[in-house]
Design a protein around this motif. Structure first.
Motif, PDB file in Angstrom:
ATOM      1  N   ASN A 104       0.851  -1.184   0.000  1.00  0.00           N
ATOM      2  CA  ASN A 104       0.000   0.000   0.000  1.00  0.00           C
ATOM      3  C   ASN A 104       0.892   1.241   0.000  1.00  0.00           C
ATOM      4  N   PRO A 105       0.721   2.171  -0.944  1.00  0.00           N
ATOM      5  CA  PRO A 105       1.652   3.298  -1.024  1.00  0.00           C
ATOM      6  C   PRO A 105       1.348   4.454  -0.084  1.00  0.00           C
ATOM      7  N   VAL A 106       0.342   4.313   0.789  1.00  0.00           N
ATOM      8  CA  VAL A 106       0.028   5.373   1.759  1.00  0.00           C
ATOM      9  C   VAL A 106      -0.165   4.737   3.137  1.00  0.00           C
ATOM     10  N   ASP A 126       4.051   6.247  -3.842  1.00  0.00           N
ATOM     11  CA  ASP A 126       3.642   6.857  -5.109  1.00  0.00           C
ATOM     12  C   ASP A 126       3.620   8.378  -5.039  1.00  0.00           C
ATOM     13  N   SER A 127       4.242   8.935  -3.976  1.00  0.00           N
ATOM     14  CA  SER A 127       4.245  10.394  -3.840  1.00  0.00           C
ATOM     15  C   SER A 127       5.462  10.837  -3.044  1.00  0.00           C
ATOM     16  N   GLU A 130       4.845  10.536   0.790  1.00  0.00           N
ATOM     17  CA  GLU A 130       5.044   9.197   1.339  1.00  0.00           C
ATOM     18  C   GLU A 130       6.529   8.868   1.455  1.00  0.00           C
ATOM     19  N   GLN A 146       4.948   2.728  -7.221  1.00  0.00           N
ATOM     20  CA  GLN A 146       3.752   2.240  -7.893  1.00  0.00           C
ATOM     21  C   GLN A 146       3.419   3.211  -9.020  1.00  0.00           C
ATOM     22  N   GLN A 148       1.158   4.334 -12.368  1.00  0.00           N
ATOM     23  CA  GLN A 148      -0.151   4.211 -12.990  1.00  0.00           C
ATOM     24  C   GLN A 148       0.038   3.991 -14.495  1.00  0.00           C
ATOM     25  N   PHE A 157      -4.449   6.456  -6.520  1.00  0.00           N
ATOM     26  CA  PHE A 157      -3.158   5.842  -6.239  1.00  0.00           C
ATOM     27  C   PHE A 157      -2.384   5.607  -7.543  1.00  0.00           C
TER      28      PHE A 157
END
Length: 378
Positions: A104-106, A126-127, A130, A146, A148, A157
């Motif tokens: 999970n990226p968050v 993904d940010s 994070e 991650q 998209q 996400f």
């Protein structure tokens, strides 16, 4: 109840140890999910043979039952956890943290600290925010982005491919290890060629990262490998052949660790949901059966489940089309329409749903006071 449907009449994906006559003999109170871990083990063997050097990491969300986790752990598989709760399920069943991808990226800072303390060293993001959380709470971690890859961009996400270069170099600047990239196409992919466009994008990102001196140790190819419901799907061997060809053709180099995250493929066909008919009635043009489990107990209707009953099957009796609903009296609680079942079916008979081992009980909400089905393994 009459004699159950015979073994030769069952769909090919029905677990042999969960034949209707055996489930009738169990006499458990419905609704319940019966599972067979030997099917899980067989699917893993099949998957590994098809994928060659692409290592599977089981996506725990598909079915977090301890029996499933223990079976797969004993066969040496890795795991993908999406939350600290899933990670705890794994460690409680003897899985070491170093075998887990935190996908999970968050996450919160405390969850990142707990994961790192448990031995998890590969974490998705993904940010930029994070990344900074990881740097603060799990310094030195290996991180994978991650990406998209779908055309739909209005999603919460996954980083756009154009952001990858800046994010991976930021990871390095924050003292983290820019370890890899990952993507996910979505559930129940029907075409073995579906990965080609995504890997084309990923190949471009990898080439750009090389210009910044960032080489990848890992590439995550996601999940989406299909299970057989009422419709046939392409053999998993075709997916493996296509994936390996796409990797060789579209990437500038092959990362040392090629991984994927099967869930549904490994567990869906291992489970049968057993329900009881509560009511039969005609409403308008439809003949309805109300069952003691429905959408809110995990029979979501997103896939057409293969179905058996506790009644004889043709050519011994005729069939009729029925609409199936759960017990909540809610308009959303419609499992499926136009399901062919033995015409004499009536309250007290059983309706059994095959390919129910993934995303059923684990999604059951207990809505309207109707609880989750129990789970039994043979």
């Amino acid at each position: 109840m009459g004699s159950p449907l015979l073994e030769e009449d069952l769909p090919v994906q029905w677990p042999g140890r969960l034949r209707p006559e055996r489930l009738l003999g169990l006499a458990f109170q419905t609704p319940y999910l019966a599972g067979d871990v030997t099917v899980v083990a067989e699917r893993l063997v099949e998957f590994r043979a098809a994928m060659g050097g692409i290592e599977p990491y089981y996506s725990v969300k598909a079915n977090p039952a301890p029996e499933v986790i223990s079976t797969l752990s004993g066969l040496g598989i890795g795991f993908q956890a999406g939350s600290l709760s899933e990670l705890k399920m794994l460690t409680d069943n003897g899985v070491e943290g170093n075998r887990v991808l935190f996908g999970n990226p968050v996450r919160t800072g405390p969850h990142l600290r707990a994961a790192a303390a448990a031995g998890v060293w590969r974490m998705a993001f993904d940010s930029a925010s994070e990344l900074r959380r990881i740097a603060d709470h799990a310094p030195g971690a290996c991180v994978y982005l991650q990406v998209q890859v779908n055309e739909e961009t209005n999603r919460p996400f996954g980083a756009h491919p154009s952001q990858a270069r800046a994010l991976m170099t930021l990871a390095r600047d924050l003292g983290l290890v820019p370890y890899g990239l990952a993507f996910h196409l979505g559930a129940q992919q029907s075409s073995p060629a579906a990965w080609f466009p995504a890997l084309g994008l990923i190949g471009q990102v990898m080439s750009e990262l090389l210009e910044d001196g960032v080489g990848l140790a890992m590439l995550g190819l996601g999940g989406g490998f299909p299970a057989r419901y009422a419709e046939e799907v392409a053999p998993i061997a075709r997916f493996g052949t296509s994936l390996r060809a796409a990797v060789d053709e579209l990437l500038p180099y092959r990362p040392d660790n090629l991984v994927c995250e099967p869930g549904r493929f490994l567990v869906a066909e291992s489970g049968v949901m057993v329900t009881t008919v509560l009511d039969r009635s005609r409403r308008g043009d439809a003949e309805w059966l109300v069952l003691d489990a429905g959408v809110h107990q995990g029979l979501t209707g997103q896939d057409r489940f293969p179905v058996a009953t506790s009644l004889p099957d043709p050519p011994r009796v005729s069939k009729r089309l029925f609409s199936l609903a759960g017990p909540t009296c809610d308009a959303s609680d419609v499992i499926a329409r136009d399901v062919p079942l033995p015409e004499p079916i009536s309250p007290g008979d059983l309706v059994m749903f095959g390919t129910a081992g993934a995303y059923t009980v684990c999604r059951a909400a207990g809505y309207n006071g109707f609880g989750r089905p129990k789970v039994f393994f043979v």
